[in-house]
Design a protein around this motif. Structure first.
Motif, short mmCIF file in Angstrom:
data_model
loop_
_atom_site.label_atom_id
_atom_site.label_comp_id
_atom_site.label_asym_id
_atom_site.label_seq_id
_atom_site.Cartn_x
_atom_site.Cartn_y
_atom_site.Cartn_z
N PRO A 27 30.09 34.80 43.80
CA PRO A 27 28.88 34.10 44.23
C PRO A 27 28.32 34.65 45.54
O PRO A 27 27.10 34.72 45.72
CB PRO A 27 29.36 32.65 44.40
CG PRO A 27 30.57 32.53 43.56
CD PRO A 27 31.22 33.88 43.62
N SER A 30 26.76 38.20 44.71
CA SER A 30 25.52 38.08 43.93
C SER A 30 24.38 37.56 44.80
O SER A 30 23.23 38.00 44.66
CB SER A 30 25.73 37.18 42.71
OG SER A 30 26.07 35.86 43.10
N ARG A 31 24.68 36.63 45.69
CA ARG A 31 23.65 36.12 46.60
C ARG A 31 23.22 37.20 47.61
O ARG A 31 22.04 37.31 47.96
CB ARG A 31 24.15 34.89 47.35
CG ARG A 31 24.20 33.62 46.49
CD ARG A 31 24.83 32.46 47.25
NE ARG A 31 24.70 31.20 46.54
CZ ARG A 31 25.53 30.77 45.61
NH1 ARG A 31 26.57 31.51 45.28
NH2 ARG A 31 25.34 29.61 45.02
N GLY A 34 21.17 39.84 45.43
CA GLY A 34 20.00 39.38 44.71
C GLY A 34 20.03 39.88 43.27
O GLY A 34 20.86 40.71 42.90
N THR A 35 19.12 39.37 42.45
CA THR A 35 19.13 39.72 41.02
C THR A 35 18.89 41.21 40.78
O THR A 35 19.53 41.83 39.94
CB THR A 35 18.08 38.90 40.25
OG1 THR A 35 16.80 39.11 40.85
CG2 THR A 35 18.42 37.42 40.27
N SER A 315 24.18 31.21 42.10
CA SER A 315 23.01 30.58 42.71
C SER A 315 22.00 30.23 41.62
O SER A 315 22.06 30.76 40.50
CB SER A 315 22.37 31.51 43.74
OG SER A 315 21.87 32.67 43.13
N ASP A 317 19.06 31.07 40.98
CA ASP A 317 18.31 32.18 40.39
C ASP A 317 18.98 32.75 39.14
O ASP A 317 18.32 33.35 38.29
CB ASP A 317 18.14 33.31 41.41
CG ASP A 317 17.18 32.94 42.53
OD1 ASP A 317 16.41 31.98 42.36
OD2 ASP A 317 17.21 33.61 43.59
#
Length: 462
Positions: A27, A30-31, A34-35, A315, A317
């Motif tokens: 997590p 990935s945050r 970003g995507t 998250s 997103d």
């Protein structure tokens, strides 16, 4: 029995530690990425896996065959010999990539620097898996655990530091460097260790056996990557990297089950080969029934709890990928079922058949992805992979039962078909009770307690 439990214990402990570390850090990473950044890293990782397979020729996959063919005092010589062969082919392929670097970089949609890092990373990945295989077939699961967990911790810590160092728009370099440098450095050390220990750089007999068995496995392993990962590459080409990022995080979360399966399978395979060689087919069949029950319960339980855990894990997103998780787990479940006929095929050295089946399934997967991504996007990609694994299972089973026909195949249709029905009934239950978390968690707890009682009763995992 104690030996089997010890091997299983360390393999499972390694899995728990690895996934615990990953669940804690994923997590955060990935945050931080970003995507879009997460999508770039995901695509890079796929191409690294392809390079590791092709450039190494999957020669380490023949280590188990060497244990059947040669005496114990020849094992180190065999390992050294095929490591030197792999190193030569790796150097040749790396040179070709460097020569055509601009063109390859453009085709992969990766910067040239990332392609060069990819080669170094791929070599390290191959060398680590080489030593993993040695430890697995020597029943040294404790050493396997120490090495794997150590590398994972180093890559994650270094990645998080480097992500913060790089600017936001290219911070994916931090994650890629954090993975490639430790793997590459450890790979060089492992390579030197195996060559120095065996001191056999060329042996015609060893090379002939390895190439005969491994070349078909290259096509199998490469096709297996296509089968399992072409969905993300095609999403990148047909959609965008943000969608790849959302899809990939859900895919990686579902991949917890693949990691657990790998740990259990690493415990299962060496004993399968030993028991089958000794003619203990009934014992193999009994263990397979326990293995089927255990992994089915684990997959069902994971699906029942997945929605709420994923929403803590990722998250907001990334939440659009939540509904894909049971589909991903279904593909891993079908892949798990394939291992029974595949291990049987490997025992009889039918590596060409394994390759043909996997290539065929991967071609089906590409075609299905092309059609389904256009119509239903991410869900189409997930369904394409699952359907392809189902076709792969049918082809392997058809071959071992109706074409190979050795008469000693111990894993009949009736043994595993009921588990398929039970598993997919629970998949439907999960989708029907998406909003009823308490019901799903209660059912999951009940099934988990039942399986613990079963394990305690038989005093062995499988």
């Amino acid at each position: 029995m104690k030996k089997r439990n010890k091997v299983a214990f360390f393999n499972i402990l390694s899995t728990v530690l690895l996934r615990g570390i990953s669940l804690f850090t994923a997590p955060v990473i990935s945050r931080m990425l970003g995507t879009e950044g997460y999508g770039v890293v995901s695509v890079y990782t796929i191409w690294m896996g392809v390079a590791s397979i092709v450039f190494s020729m999957q020669l380490h996959g023949t280590l188990v065959n060497a244990r059947v063919e040669y005496s114990e005092d020849q094992q180190h010589k065999y390992q050294s010999s095929i490591m030197s062969l792999s190193l030569l082919f790796f150097a040749f392929c790396g040179g070709i990539v460097t020569l055509f670097l601009p063109q390859i970089s453009a085709q992969l949609k990766l910067e040239s620097v990332l392609v060069l890092l990819l080669i170094f990373h791929a070599f390290g990945n191959f060398a680590v898996h080489f030593l993993n295989n040695i430890f697995t077939y020597e029943y040294k699961a404790d050493k396997n655990m120490i090495m794997t967990v150590s590398i994972t911790v180093v890559t994650l810590v270094l990645s998080m530091i480097l992500i913060l160092v790089f600017p936001k728009d290219i911070n994916y370099y931090g994650r890629i460097l954090g993975m490639s440098l430790p793997y590459g450095i450890v790979g060089v050390v492992i390579c030197g260790y195996i060559l120095a220990r065996g001191r056999t750089f060329y042996n015609r007999e060893y090379w002939t056996l390895a190439l005969t068995l491994a070349i078909p496995v290259v096509f199998h392993s490469l096709s297996d990557i296509i089968l399992g990962h072409c969905d993300r590459v095609m999403l990148q080409q047909m959609m965008d990297e943000s969608m790849v990022g959302r899809y990939s995080l859900a895919f990686n979360f579902g991949g917890i089950m693949l990691t657990i399966f790998t740990a259990l399978n690493n415990s299962w395979v060496p004993f399968f080969f030993d028991d089958f060689k000794a003619g203990r087919q009934d014992h193999v069949r009994d263990q397979a029934k326990n293995f089927l029950e255990l992994f089915t319960v684990l997959c069902v339980g994971f699906n029942l709890l997945s929605v709420e855990v994923y929403h803590v894990f990722a998250s907001r997103d990334f939440w659009p990928g939540t509904s894909l998780i049971p589909i991903f787990v279904s593909s891993y479940f079908l892949n798990f079922l394939c291992t029974f006929p595949v291990n049987y095929e490997y025992y009889y050295k039918k590596t060409k058949v394994v390759a043909v089946v996997t290539v065929s399934a991967s071609l089906v997967n590409i075609a299905l992805n092309y059609v389904l991504i256009r119509s239903i996007g991410m869900m189409g990609a997930a369904l394409a992979t699952t359907i392809s694994h189902g076709i792969q299972l049918c082809m392997h089973y058809t071959y071992v039962r109706f074409i190979l026909r050795k008469g000693d195949y111990p894993f009949g249709f009736g043994m595993w078909a009921k588990y398929v029905l039970i598993y997919f009934a629970f998949v439907a239950f999960v989708y029907l009770t998406t909003e009823l978390w308490l019901v799903r968690w209660a059912v999951g707890a009940a099934i988990g307690l039942w399986e613990l009682w079963r394990i305690k009763k038989r005093k062995v995992l499988f």
